[in-house]
Design a protein around this motif. Structure first.
Motif, short mmCIF file in Angstrom:
data_model
loop_
_atom_site.label_atom_id
_atom_site.label_comp_id
_atom_site.label_asym_id
_atom_site.label_seq_id
_atom_site.Cartn_x
_atom_site.Cartn_y
_atom_site.Cartn_z
N CYS A 40 41.21 14.93 88.83
CA CYS A 40 41.15 15.74 90.05
C CYS A 40 39.81 16.45 90.18
N ASP A 55 45.04 21.44 100.62
CA ASP A 55 45.72 20.47 99.76
C ASP A 55 47.16 20.39 100.23
N LEU A 62 47.87 19.93 92.07
CA LEU A 62 46.93 18.84 91.86
C LEU A 62 46.70 18.08 93.17
N PRO A 63 45.49 18.07 93.70
CA PRO A 63 44.24 18.49 93.06
C PRO A 63 43.76 19.91 93.43
N ARG A 123 47.32 14.15 96.94
CA ARG A 123 47.45 13.24 95.80
C ARG A 123 48.88 12.73 95.75
N THR A 186 38.72 7.72 89.18
CA THR A 186 39.50 8.20 90.32
C THR A 186 39.10 7.44 91.57
#
Length: 224
Positions: A40, A55, A62-63, A123, A186
């Motif tokens: 992340c 987010d 996460l992230p 995510r 990633t």
């Protein structure tokens, strides 16, 4: 300021309360750094300086929490509908003293027309086709969706072609992060607006996010 102690404490919280509350699987605890935290953290390479970040479906943070630790210059809003998760996130923010983080309990679409951000990230929330409808209304004209994805990202982009066009998105860019640094790189997809001067609300009805069936939403509320 050395941020490593904050990251280490966050890892402890994930491996402890995060596992006990079902936010992180027990098998994930031994590989938190490689599989979660570091993966992340490299997403920060795609976040501009002093950006506002949202987010969505933050879960255990996460992230979003990782970005807030790694990049104290950014302001992060964690959006999560489930009470048990937002409670954990609020405890993490307080424990780590993250003044650059706010926690919002709710669905992403409750912020549509109210807030915009330089970067909207996520995510493992949904395929890109659905993720666009939830995320792009939150993206500033000069901003972008920056989502962590898996190896099927190219297929997701193809499946999302109609939605990308309906929303007025620019061409998606797939970026590989952490090469030469991480044992597992990633994969991220970045989606800007095609024409920042023509970004408006509301979106066309055909491009709005699909709601889950009523029984699914009721089950989610019971699990909160």
């Amino acid at each position: 300021m050395d941020r490593l102690p904050l990251a280490e404490r966050y890892a402890e919280l994930l491996a402890g309360a995060g596992v006990v509350r079902g936010l992180i699987g027990p098998r994930e605890a031994p590989r938190l750094w490689d599989r979660h935290l570091l993966n992340c953290a490299v997403l920060g390479d795609l976040v501009p300086h002093d950006a506002t970040v949202c987010d969505i479906g933050s879960g255990a943070g996460l992230p979003g929490v990782v970005l807030a630790i790694h990049r104290p210059d950014v302001r992060v809003t964690l959006v999560e509908p489930l009470l048990r998760r937002t409670t954990f996130l609020e405890e993490v923010v307080a424990e780590l003293g993250l003044a650059n983080v706010e926690v919002v309990r709710g669905r992403a679409d409750t912020l549509h027309g109210e807030r915009r951000f330089g970067v909207v990230t996520s995510r493992a929330v949904a395929p890109l086709e659905r993720l666009l409808g939830w995320s792009m209304p939150l993206v500033e004209p000069q901003g972008a969706l920056v989502a962590m994805k898996g190896s099927s990202v190219d297929e997701e982009i193809l499946a999302a072609a109609d939605v990308l066009n309906q929303l007025g998105c620019g061409s998606p860019e797939v970026v590989i992060l952490g090469e030469g640094l991480l044992s597992s790189t990633t994969i991220a997809v970045r989606v800007p607006w095609a024409d920042p001067t023509r970004v408006s609300w509301p979106l066309p009805p055909t491009a709005r996010p699909r709601r889950r069936p009523d029984h699914t939403r009721r089950k989610q509320r019971r699990n909160a």
